[in-house]
Design a protein around this motif. Sequence first.
Motif, PDB file in Angstrom:
ATOM      1  N   TYR A   1     -20.412 -66.259 -94.696  1.00 21.92           N
ATOM      2  CA  TYR A   1     -21.157 -65.498 -95.698  1.00 21.92           C
ATOM      3  C   TYR A   1     -21.534 -64.111 -95.179  1.00 21.92           C
ATOM      4  CZ  TYR A   1     -24.692 -64.203 -99.098  1.00 21.92           C
ATOM      5  OH  TYR A   1     -25.403 -63.536-100.044  1.00 21.92           O
ATOM      6  N   MET A   2     -21.979 -64.038 -93.941  1.00 24.25           N
ATOM      7  CA  MET A   2     -22.404 -62.754 -93.384  1.00 24.25           C
ATOM      8  C   MET A   2     -21.233 -61.793 -93.190  1.00 24.25           C
ATOM      9  SD  MET A   2     -25.538 -62.928 -93.330  1.00 24.25           S
ATOM     10  CE  MET A   2     -26.591 -62.099 -92.211  1.00 24.25           C
ATOM     11  N   SER A   3     -20.052 -62.335 -92.930  1.00 17.70           N
ATOM     12  CA  SER A   3     -18.880 -61.470 -92.776  1.00 17.70           C
ATOM     13  C   SER A   3     -18.190 -61.209 -94.119  1.00 17.70           C
ATOM     14  CB  SER A   3     -17.887 -62.084 -91.788  1.00 17.70           C
ATOM     15  OG  SER A   3     -17.397 -63.297 -92.294  1.00 17.70           O
ATOM     16  N   LYS A   4     -18.800 -61.701 -95.196  1.00 13.88           N
ATOM     17  CA  LYS A   4     -18.322 -61.496 -96.566  1.00 13.88           C
ATOM     18  C   LYS A   4     -16.907 -62.021 -96.783  1.00 13.88           C
ATOM     19  CE  LYS A   4     -21.368 -57.635 -97.543  1.00 13.88           C
ATOM     20  NZ  LYS A   4     -22.510 -58.441 -97.692  1.00 13.88           N
ATOM     21  N   GLN A   5     -16.626 -63.169 -96.181  1.00 10.62           N
ATOM     22  CA  GLN A   5     -15.333 -63.814 -96.361  1.00 10.62           C
ATOM     23  C   GLN A   5     -15.456 -65.112 -97.158  1.00 10.62           C
ATOM     24  OE1 GLN A   5     -13.892 -64.445 -92.423  1.00 10.62           O
ATOM     25  NE2 GLN A   5     -13.354 -62.310 -92.100  1.00 10.62           N
ATOM     26  N   HIS A   6     -16.593 -65.307 -97.808  1.00  4.47           N
ATOM     27  CA  HIS A   6     -16.821 -66.565 -98.511  1.00  4.47           C
ATOM     28  C   HIS A   6     -16.179 -66.610 -99.885  1.00  4.47           C
ATOM     29  CE1 HIS A   6     -19.987 -63.874 -99.823  1.00  4.47           C
ATOM     30  NE2 HIS A   6     -20.201 -64.645-100.880  1.00  4.47           N
ATOM     31  N   LEU A   7     -15.898 -65.464-100.474  1.00  2.00           N
ATOM     32  CA  LEU A   7     -15.287 -65.422-101.795  1.00  2.00           C
ATOM     33  C   LEU A   7     -13.779 -65.267-101.684  1.00  2.00           C
ATOM     34  CD1 LEU A   7     -17.794 -63.100-103.670  1.00  2.00           C
ATOM     35  CD2 LEU A   7     -17.686 -65.586-103.699  1.00  2.00           C
ATOM     36  N   VAL A   8     -13.067 -65.880-102.628  1.00  2.60           N
ATOM     37  CA  VAL A   8     -11.611 -65.803-102.657  1.00  2.60           C
ATOM     38  C   VAL A   8     -11.225 -64.542-103.422  1.00  2.60           C
ATOM     39  CG1 VAL A   8      -9.525 -66.954-103.445  1.00  2.60           C
ATOM     40  CG2 VAL A   8     -11.432 -68.306-102.589  1.00  2.60           C
ATOM     41  N   ASP A   9     -10.385 -63.735-102.817  1.00  2.00           N
ATOM     42  CA  ASP A   9      -9.943 -62.484-103.436  1.00  2.00           C
ATOM     43  C   ASP A   9      -8.744 -62.757-104.337  1.00  2.00           C
ATOM     44  OD1 ASP A   9      -9.593 -59.830-104.070  1.00  2.00           O
ATOM     45  OD2 ASP A   9      -8.607 -59.320-102.171  1.00  2.00           O
ATOM     46  N   VAL A  10      -8.817 -62.269-105.562  1.00  2.00           N
ATOM     47  CA  VAL A  10      -7.769 -62.500-106.553  1.00  2.00           C
ATOM     48  C   VAL A  10      -6.432 -61.895-106.114  1.00  2.00           C
ATOM     49  CG1 VAL A  10      -7.166 -61.215-108.670  1.00  2.00           C
ATOM     50  CG2 VAL A  10      -8.803 -62.990-108.765  1.00  2.00           C
ATOM     51  N   THR A  11      -6.490 -60.731-105.501  1.00  2.00           N
ATOM     52  CA  THR A  11      -5.252 -60.044-105.142  1.00  2.00           C
ATOM     53  C   THR A  11      -4.602 -60.620-103.885  1.00  2.00           C
ATOM     54  OG1 THR A  11      -6.480 -58.385-103.898  1.00  2.00           O
ATOM     55  CG2 THR A  11      -5.988 -57.902-106.205  1.00  2.00           C
ATOM     56  N   GLU A  12      -5.374 -61.287-103.054  1.00  2.00           N
ATOM     57  CA  GLU A  12      -4.857 -61.822-101.792  1.00  2.00           C
ATOM     58  C   GLU A  12      -4.789 -63.347-101.770  1.00  2.00           C
ATOM     59  OE1 GLU A  12      -3.725 -60.160 -99.060  1.00  2.00           O
ATOM     60  OE2 GLU A  12      -3.886 -58.347-100.284  1.00  2.00           O
ATOM     61  N   ILE A  13      -4.970 -63.994-102.900  1.00  2.00           N
ATOM     62  CA  ILE A  13      -5.086 -65.448-102.883  1.00  2.00           C
ATOM     63  C   ILE A  13      -3.778 -66.135-102.483  1.00  2.00           C
ATOM     64  CG2 ILE A  13      -4.625 -65.785-105.338  1.00  2.00           C
ATOM     65  CD1 ILE A  13      -6.889 -67.942-105.195  1.00  2.00           C
ATOM     66  N   PHE A  14      -2.638 -65.577-102.869  1.00  2.00           N
ATOM     67  CA  PHE A  14      -1.371 -66.196-102.486  1.00  2.00           C
ATOM     68  C   PHE A  14      -1.083 -66.028-101.003  1.00  2.00           C
ATOM     69  CE2 PHE A  14      -0.320 -65.938-107.068  1.00  2.00           C
ATOM     70  CZ  PHE A  14      -0.023 -67.276-107.257  1.00  2.00           C
ATOM     71  N   ASN A  15      -1.499 -64.907-100.441  1.00  2.00           N
ATOM     72  CA  ASN A  15      -1.296 -64.692 -99.008  1.00  2.00           C
ATOM     73  C   ASN A  15      -2.191 -65.582 -98.159  1.00  2.00           C
ATOM     74  OD1 ASN A  15       0.562 -62.696 -99.616  1.00  2.00           O
ATOM     75  ND2 ASN A  15      -0.942 -61.049 -99.480  1.00  2.00           N
ATOM     76  N   SER A  16      -3.349 -65.913 -98.671  1.00  2.00           N
ATOM     77  CA  SER A  16      -4.305 -66.706 -97.897  1.00  2.00           C
ATOM     78  C   SER A  16      -4.449 -68.132 -98.412  1.00  2.00           C
ATOM     79  CB  SER A  16      -5.660 -66.009 -97.905  1.00  2.00           C
ATOM     80  OG  SER A  16      -6.169 -65.961 -99.219  1.00  2.00           O
ATOM     81  N   LEU A  17      -3.494 -68.595 -99.194  1.00  2.00           N
ATOM     82  CA  LEU A  17      -3.598 -69.920 -99.801  1.00  2.00           C
ATOM     83  C   LEU A  17      -3.647 -71.036 -98.761  1.00  2.00           C
ATOM     84  CD1 LEU A  17      -3.690 -71.310-102.561  1.00  2.00           C
ATOM     85  CD2 LEU A  17      -1.210 -71.494-102.450  1.00  2.00           C
ATOM     86  N   ASP A  18      -2.759 -70.992 -97.779  1.00  2.00           N
ATOM     87  CA  ASP A  18      -2.750 -72.037 -96.747  1.00  2.00           C
ATOM     88  C   ASP A  18      -4.024 -72.006 -95.908  1.00  2.00           C
ATOM     89  OD1 ASP A  18      -0.294 -73.079 -97.488  1.00  2.00           O
ATOM     90  OD2 ASP A  18       0.820 -71.718 -96.150  1.00  2.00           O
ATOM     91  N   ARG A  19      -4.467 -70.814 -95.571  1.00  4.06           N
ATOM     92  CA  ARG A  19      -5.699 -70.691 -94.779  1.00  4.06           C
ATOM     93  C   ARG A  19      -6.895 -71.222 -95.547  1.00  4.06           C
ATOM     94  NH1 ARG A  19      -9.501 -66.698 -94.591  1.00  4.06           N
ATOM     95  NH2 ARG A  19      -8.199 -65.360 -95.889  1.00  4.06           N
ATOM     96  N   GLU A  20      -6.985 -70.895 -96.838  1.00  2.00           N
ATOM     97  CA  GLU A  20      -8.101 -71.365 -97.668  1.00  2.00           C
ATOM     98  C   GLU A  20      -8.070 -72.889 -97.816  1.00  2.00           C
ATOM     99  OE1 GLU A  20     -10.654 -69.700 -98.858  1.00  2.00           O
ATOM    100  OE2 GLU A  20      -9.959 -67.744 -98.192  1.00  2.00           O
ATOM    101  N   LYS A  21      -6.890 -73.442 -97.995  1.00  2.50           N
ATOM    102  CA  LYS A  21      -6.789 -74.898 -98.111  1.00  2.50           C
ATOM    103  C   LYS A  21      -7.170 -75.579 -96.803  1.00  2.50           C
ATOM    104  CE  LYS A  21      -3.172 -76.664-100.017  1.00  2.50           C
ATOM    105  NZ  LYS A  21      -1.812 -76.907-100.521  1.00  2.50           N
ATOM    106  N   ASN A  22      -6.707 -75.022 -95.686  1.00  3.41           N
ATOM    107  CA  ASN A  22      -7.032 -75.614 -94.391  1.00  3.41           C
ATOM    108  C   ASN A  22      -8.525 -75.558 -94.103  1.00  3.41           C
ATOM    109  OD1 ASN A  22      -4.457 -76.420 -93.743  1.00  3.41           O
ATOM    110  ND2 ASN A  22      -3.961 -74.511 -92.686  1.00  3.41           N
ATOM    111  N   ARG A  23      -9.180 -74.444 -94.457  1.00  6.10           N
ATOM    112  CA  ARG A  23     -10.629 -74.346 -94.260  1.00  6.10           C
ATOM    113  C   ARG A  23     -11.343 -75.453 -95.014  1.00  6.10           C
ATOM    114  NH1 ARG A  23     -12.084 -68.286 -95.757  1.00  6.10           N
ATOM    115  NH2 ARG A  23     -14.198 -69.073 -95.595  1.00  6.10           N
ATOM    116  N   ARG A  24     -10.918 -75.693 -96.237  1.00  7.41           N
ATOM    117  CA  ARG A  24     -11.562 -76.718 -97.054  1.00  7.41           C
ATOM    118  C   ARG A  24     -11.217 -78.124 -96.582  1.00  7.41           C
ATOM    119  NH1 ARG A  24     -11.516 -72.037 -99.335  1.00  7.41           N
ATOM    120  NH2 ARG A  24     -13.112 -71.468-100.832  1.00  7.41           N
ATOM    121  N   TYR A  25     -10.015 -78.322 -96.072  1.00  8.03           N
ATOM    122  CA  TYR A  25      -9.659 -79.632 -95.515  1.00  8.03           C
ATOM    123  C   TYR A  25     -10.505 -79.950 -94.276  1.00  8.03           C
ATOM    124  CZ  TYR A  25      -5.591 -80.405 -98.514  1.00  8.03           C
ATOM    125  OH  TYR A  25      -4.764 -80.620 -99.580  1.00  8.03           O
ATOM    126  N   TYR A  26     -10.721 -78.958 -93.421  1.00 11.20           N
ATOM    127  CA  TYR A  26     -11.565 -79.177 -92.247  1.00 11.20           C
ATOM    128  C   TYR A  26     -13.000 -79.499 -92.659  1.00 11.20           C
ATOM    129  CZ  TYR A  26      -7.788 -77.399 -89.330  1.00 11.20           C
ATOM    130  OH  TYR A  26      -6.586 -77.219 -88.691  1.00 11.20           O
TER     131      TYR A  26
END
Length: 137
Positions: A86-111
Amino acid sequence: MLDIFIWLISFFIIIAIIVLLIYQLTCLADLEFDYINPYDSSSRINKVVLPEFFVQGFLCLFYLVTGHWVMSLLCTPYLYYNVKVYMSKQHLVDVTEIFNSLDREKNRRYYKLAYLVILLFISLFWIIFSALEYEDD
């Protein structure tokens, strides 16, 4: 008897956080298989990110107030990670970068999900232990 209710409340709070994470994973999976567009997926995920953070912070505080120090310490790394994101402002998913970060976002949530399932089983153990202890009295 009060201890059983405390563990039941924490059990249901953990279930609520797990439901929020599964919802986010479902949105990401729907995006991956082109069932929804990136804007809808990211707006749905962004709506539940902060409630997830607040509920998890409440759970850690709840353990602290009720005197369950070990469980509070077990929740602390997850709370620290949420605060750091939250402090590094990376908590929200960016619409323009969601396909590039899809695997990373899924892995974060799986962990996060794996961590919460472990907490869920520990909480379930303490519910059963408290119930058996209450029955012996």
